[in-house]
Structure formats: C-alpha cells, structure tokens
Design a protein around this motif. Sequence first.
Motif, short mmCIF file in Angstrom:
data_model
loop_
_atom_site.label_atom_id
_atom_site.label_comp_id
_atom_site.label_asym_id
_atom_site.label_seq_id
_atom_site.Cartn_x
_atom_site.Cartn_y
_atom_site.Cartn_z
N ARG A 221 20.04 45.58 46.37
CA ARG A 221 18.81 46.14 46.92
C ARG A 221 19.08 46.76 48.29
N ARG A 222 19.85 46.08 49.14
CA ARG A 222 20.15 46.61 50.47
C ARG A 222 20.88 47.95 50.37
N ASN A 223 21.87 48.02 49.48
CA ASN A 223 22.65 49.25 49.35
C ASN A 223 21.80 50.39 48.80
N TRP A 224 20.81 50.06 47.96
CA TRP A 224 19.90 51.11 47.47
C TRP A 224 19.06 51.65 48.62
N VAL A 225 18.61 50.75 49.52
CA VAL A 225 17.86 51.20 50.70
C VAL A 225 18.74 52.12 51.55
N LEU A 226 20.00 51.75 51.73
CA LEU A 226 20.91 52.59 52.50
C LEU A 226 21.09 53.95 51.86
N SER A 227 21.15 53.98 50.52
CA SER A 227 21.31 55.25 49.82
C SER A 227 20.08 56.14 50.01
#
Length: 862
Positions: A221-227
Amino acid sequence: MKWFKRLLIAFFSLTLLGIGAIAAAYYYVLPELPDVNTLKTVKLQTPLRIYSQDGLLISQFGEKRRVPIEYEDVPKQLINAVLDTEDARFFEHHGIDPIGIIRAAVILITTGKKSQGASTITQQVARGFFLSNEKTYIRKIKEIFLALKIEKALTKQEILTLYLNRSFLGNRAYGVGAAAQVYYGKELKQLTLPEMAMIAGLPQAPSAANPIRNQRRAMTRRNWVLSRMLEKRNITQAQYEQAKQAPITARYHGAEIDLYAPYISEMARDYMIQKYGKEAAYTNGYNVYTTISSDLQRKAQKALRNNVFAYDQRHGYRGAKQVLWTDKPFTSEQIKSALKDSPVIQGITPAAVVAVHEKSADFITKNGDLITVPWSGLKWARKYISDTRQGRPPKQASEILNIGEQTWVRNNGKEWQLSQIPQVSSATVSLNPHDGAIETLVGGFSFNQSQFNRITQAKRQLGSNIKPFIYAGAIEKGYTLATLINNAPINKPDTRQGTAWRPKNSPDVYGGPTRLRVGLAQSINVMSVRTLRYVGINDTIKGLTRFGFEEDDLPRNESLALGSPSVTPLQVARAFNTFANGGYLVDPYYISSITDSYGNVIEKASPTIACKPNPEPTATSPTVDSNDPFAAMSQELSAIESDSSHLVDTTTEQAESSQTSHFCQADETNIAPQVITEQTAFLITQALKSVIWGGGNWSKGTGWNGTAWRAARLIKRHDIAGKTGTTNESRDTWFSGFNPTITSTFWVGFDDHNRQLGRTGWLADGPEGQISGAEAGAKTAGPGWNHFINEALKGTKEYPSIPPQGIVSARIDLTTGKLTRKTDYTTSFEYFVDGTQPTEYTNEAPETDEIFIDNSDEDLFQ
C-alpha cells in the motif's frame, strides 16, 4: 433527422427526469440533513491528559488517541500523499467529483461490483461526522448533498484539516498527528517521505493494512501511494526509488509519558470522571495540571523503591519462583517463551539461571540477554526462614542458585544483582507547607502490582508519630521544653480498654525525671502517657482534631499517647505541616488547574494559605513575599547579626526583634485556620530537631542521640526536623519530617495488618551502614525519608532558626531544668514562651549576671 430529433428529445427528457429525480431526492432527504455549520465549532474527541506542575505528561486516558493539528502544521508532502491517494482533484471540485462518479458507475455496470469508490474527501468528512458507513443508495445521496453544503460553509483548508484530524488510522490512532506518534513516536514535521506515504495509505484499510499487523500488505500500500505521488509529479524518480526501498520501521508507541506517576494520575482521572462524567472526561480533551513536582516525584519514587529493596534483601532470599528444567537445558528461545508472561516490576526482570560459578552466576533474561551477576550482587541472599529469622550468610553461589531455576535480577545502576519481588509495602507523600500542594505522592511500591493507593486509602496505626501532637497540647497548657516528666514505670494502669494496660518503654529502661525535649527526641513512652494524663483524654482528643485527625479514629484511652489511632499517610503529612508553617492547618490539594482542548482554563485551584491577614501598612513595615512564607527569616537573621547589642538580659526586646510572622497579600482570601500558636509550633519544631541531632556534650560524656540520628549523618543540615513512629510488634513504621519548604511522610509495612515487619541479624560483609535488629521507624521508614530529603534539599539554602515574637531563651541546668548561672557543659540555653520560663535557680554559685539572653541565631545543642 428523425432519429436525431428522437434522441435529442430523449436526452432532454432524461435530463429533466434526472434533474427532477435529484430535486425529489434532495427534498426527500432534506429534513434528515444536519446543519453542516456545526463543523465550524466541532469538538474532536481527544483524550484526557494529566500533567505535572512543570508541564510533563504523566498519563493519558481515552479510547481514541488524537493529536489535533492545524493545516499549517501538516508537511506539504503529507498533504500531497493524502490528496494523490484519496482525492487528486480536491482543490478543483465543489464537493463531488463527476469524473470519479462516472468511473465508478462504469465499473459497476460492467462488473456488477462496487469495487471503485467515488467519494471525495469532502464526502468522507460528511460521512465521518454525520452518517454511517452502511453501503446504501440513500446514504450516498445524503452524502452528496452534505458534501455540497459543506463546500459552501467551509474553506478547502478547513475541510482537509477536519479530514486529517478525524480519520481512523488503526491502533486507536485518530488523525495523522496521532498516527505519527503511534507508529513512529514522532511529530508530523519529523516524518520521512516513506513514513508519510505509509500514513497516507492507511484510511482505506486502517486495521488490515497497518504496518504493525501486516507489514507485507502495508508495504504494498505504501509503495502504491509513492507511485501515485510520482505520477502526479509531487516526488522525483530518485525520491520514489529511495523511498520504495526503505524498510518498514513502524512499531507501536504508547503515549509519550514524560513522568511515571500512576497513583496521582489515577486520583486526577477519578476526579475528572466524578466531576464531568466518564464520556466527557475521556473525549473532551481536558488537560489536568497537578501540583506534582517532576524532580521531587522522581526522587521520592527512587528513595521509596531503594528503601523497599533494602528491607527485602536484609530479610533474606525466598528462593526461585519455579524450576524451568532439570536435565535438558532450555535454549534461549525456550527461555524467552517461558518467561514472556512474567512481568517486569520496577526494574525487576524475570531471568533463568544458565550457569553457576563459585562467586558468580549467569542468567538469560526474558528479553534473551545473557548477563552475569557478580558475588557483590549475590552475597546478600542468605536464606529467608521467617520475618524474624534468616539463614547463614552464603559462601558460594551454589548455596543460593541452581541451573534451570527461574528467578529475578535487576540492575542497581552499577551492576546486575540477584533480586526478588518485595512483599512489603510502602508509601510516601510530600506537601508544600505554605499552601498544602501535594508535590510528591507514591501510593505503593508498584502500581502494576496493586492500584491500592495507601496514601489516601490505607488507615494504619500511627505509633510514636503521634507524640509531637500530644506534647503540643501540653505546651499550650503550660509545659515547657525544660519541664521534667518522670521517666519511670507506670504502676497505675488504664482500665478503659477493659484490661489493665501498663505501657512500657522500648527498650524497657527508665531514667527518672527527664526534660520534655529529651522525652520527645528519644520517644520515651511513659513520658508521653504521663503528658496525656496531664492534658486529659478529652482535651487531648480535642487537640488532635485541630490537626485534622478524625475524632472517630481516636480511642478514648491512654493508648492514644503511643499512637493507637489508625490514620492515612496524607492525614499525617497534613498534621506535621502545621509545625513547618507556624501552626496553620492547610488543606492538601493536587490539581492546580484544568484547561479544555482549546487551552481555556475551566478550573483553577484556590488553596488555603498559611498566613496572617495583612495589617494596615506602615512606613516601617517590611515587605514579605507571600509566595515564600519563610522569606522573613533571612531578614530577621540579618537584623540580629548586624546588632550584637541584642544580647541583653531582657525578653521583650528579643521577642520584638525576632518577629517572623508573614502576612498575606490583599488578594489572598483563603487563609488557613491557625490551630496552634506560632510559639507552640516553634517549640515542637525545636524538639523535633533534637530527634535528629540529639544533644548534650559528647566530649564530656553527656551526649545523647535522638531516635533519628541516622538522618544527621546523611543530611548534615540543621533546618530539618522529624519524628519516628513504630507500632506494637512493628506492624507499621513511620518517619515524618520537614523543613520550612517541604513536609514529607514515609510509611513502611505489610498490607496484611497481622504481619510483623520482624527483625534481622547482622550480615557479615554486608553493605555499609547495614541495619539489623528489630525493624522500627528509624530503621525501616527513616532511611527512605533520609535519602529523599537529602536529594530534595540538595543545593538549596539552609534556613536559620528564628524564634517568633513571644519566645525567649534562658540558660538552664540540664539536669533540673532550672535557671543557672553556670556556663559549662552541664547547662544550655532553652527556648520558652515568654512567661513560662523558670524562675527558680539551681543550688550553685553564680558565675554570671546574665540569665536571659538572645540566642535566636544559635541552634541549641550543637
């Protein structure tokens, strides 16, 4: 053309139908729509916080962790992360996002599933404050209309601030401010980019995808926010790559407690619930500022803890809690598993014995740490047999421990040592003499072990701590510090209890006629009983109630003189405070002020003050700071020292020159009642100084100790006074004492009233200053008070002993208490209330014509 017209007609018809449907839906739900203007004054549910007097957080209560923040406090990148994830067109739309709605509708039509949300942040605010989370069409319609109304009532920044403060983000954290503390123990401005992205990704699945419960899902989820942030060009490719590789560092952080003082925080919590109700107390964001001094509280806790450890160790080692293995040794992981449910109590850590050497032993603690306890940390552990008996001192570690045993260890600040959970209880409280503010309060050894607050809830027998109040009554009826009281066995028993009660001294020795000062300093029982007989039972009880003791707690028999009443430590400290402040009974209080969530003061203490009403000012009246009730002392001492002609044989001039009374400021209306005169308070204080410093001349063989001589060896200042207290069979032990700036009481005993504190034998090669013999106030409670007061007063000025108006001094013969003209070691100056000084001389040749002299700047018996 025909088909085009039909389509056009159909389009307009559908449009009108849609407008009509929207209008109908609006008027249908209109009566149920709340007033969104309430959001302008909304109260966020914030916890109850308890603070020390200097602003350190003591405790926090409430189901919801929330740290309200303003829009300006939120880092720009955190706002970007939230908007890129939840509502990228937030600053462009007017409450609803048509593009998002169309996208969600297409997915619903094509798949038949509501897998794509279409709620804007404004809609989420509407749902969070006014609606439920049920997925129905009527709720969605209400949500849309509310969102439109909210957009008209509030600015975008106000709406976003509500969202950032309201959102549930897992682990009882509501809002991004609380999430930063719960997951990272930081303020918002301290968060890194990956930490911000982690928090921004939590609103959609706060429980299932938080980094504590499910790190794998949380990272996805965190990496999707970063993307999304990269896609919206709010971070660079390099920032994205670096943040994406960052590990999960989140772990649970409790409330950032600055000062651990659970007993006082529980008192404050209970007050708030009683006053405001549980729901309001826990959710309205009240801040309670107590009178606790963080510095003194830490010192009191340390002194009590170390004193309990000292008592527990000198009574011997009670053995291991259990045996974990006998044959096949446990691995470190097995030990950790076996000890995981055993709590750490006041630094006492569960551990397993893994090796025993001749003069040391190795342990693995519940955290898996391997430690070695040297012989200096083991040699105390002679076997506990009973409270009155201990085994022989051990000579090697194998006499104490066996491999495979579960026991306890603690670090005393210098080294690891074998330990155990103490069974004895203790409590201490300290008051400000001027206004009764509770500056320290420790209701027991461990709050985790027992939440029973012994300071306010435990009534224990007072023992010899009662004697100063007995003698105070006698002084007000004409006794003096030089009055001779017969220190001899009492042959006439008191039969009020139904049996013949004959008090005895402890130890059972008698010295004949003895001065009152010595009798109080050495806590001579029969002298106290004879003093009570002089005052009378009824007048004694009446006098004790003036000090705040309850009449129902005072038995009507002569055991009263030896402390048979059962009272709380707080009552004891309050009573001793009257000697420290010149005779005023001030009411203890522990809440200084209470503020609401906006910082507005809603309650402020109005304590009673130990002072006299301010007289009409004169040109020569000295100015005295009402906040320092003893400021006059230094002024008077300077006046006396600057004029040596004060050494005259009159009493009136001396008394007038040494006036130490302090007066209230004009706005101080809560004046405490004066329950004894300043003169009585002063004289009892002088006798209580002799409890610590003793008297006589040691070089001439006439020196004597008071019961608290250990305090003099440690503290080495002459402005302290106190009294020991021990009950029959040492079930309760006390030490209560004071100086002009603090009054403190220590109590030690077992919660089981039937259990005696016992006695200990001398331990060869024991600690320096070790205590042995029968437990008593001086040896059991006294050391705790000594170490606390020594630390509490370290670096503070020593106050001189200045008599109040109406006190004179005269040289007396130490044997007879009569006037004398001699000036050798058989004599000394003594203080008297003017008019009570002796008039008869001893039978001796005069050596000087000076009988009464000013001795106000000289401590007696130095």
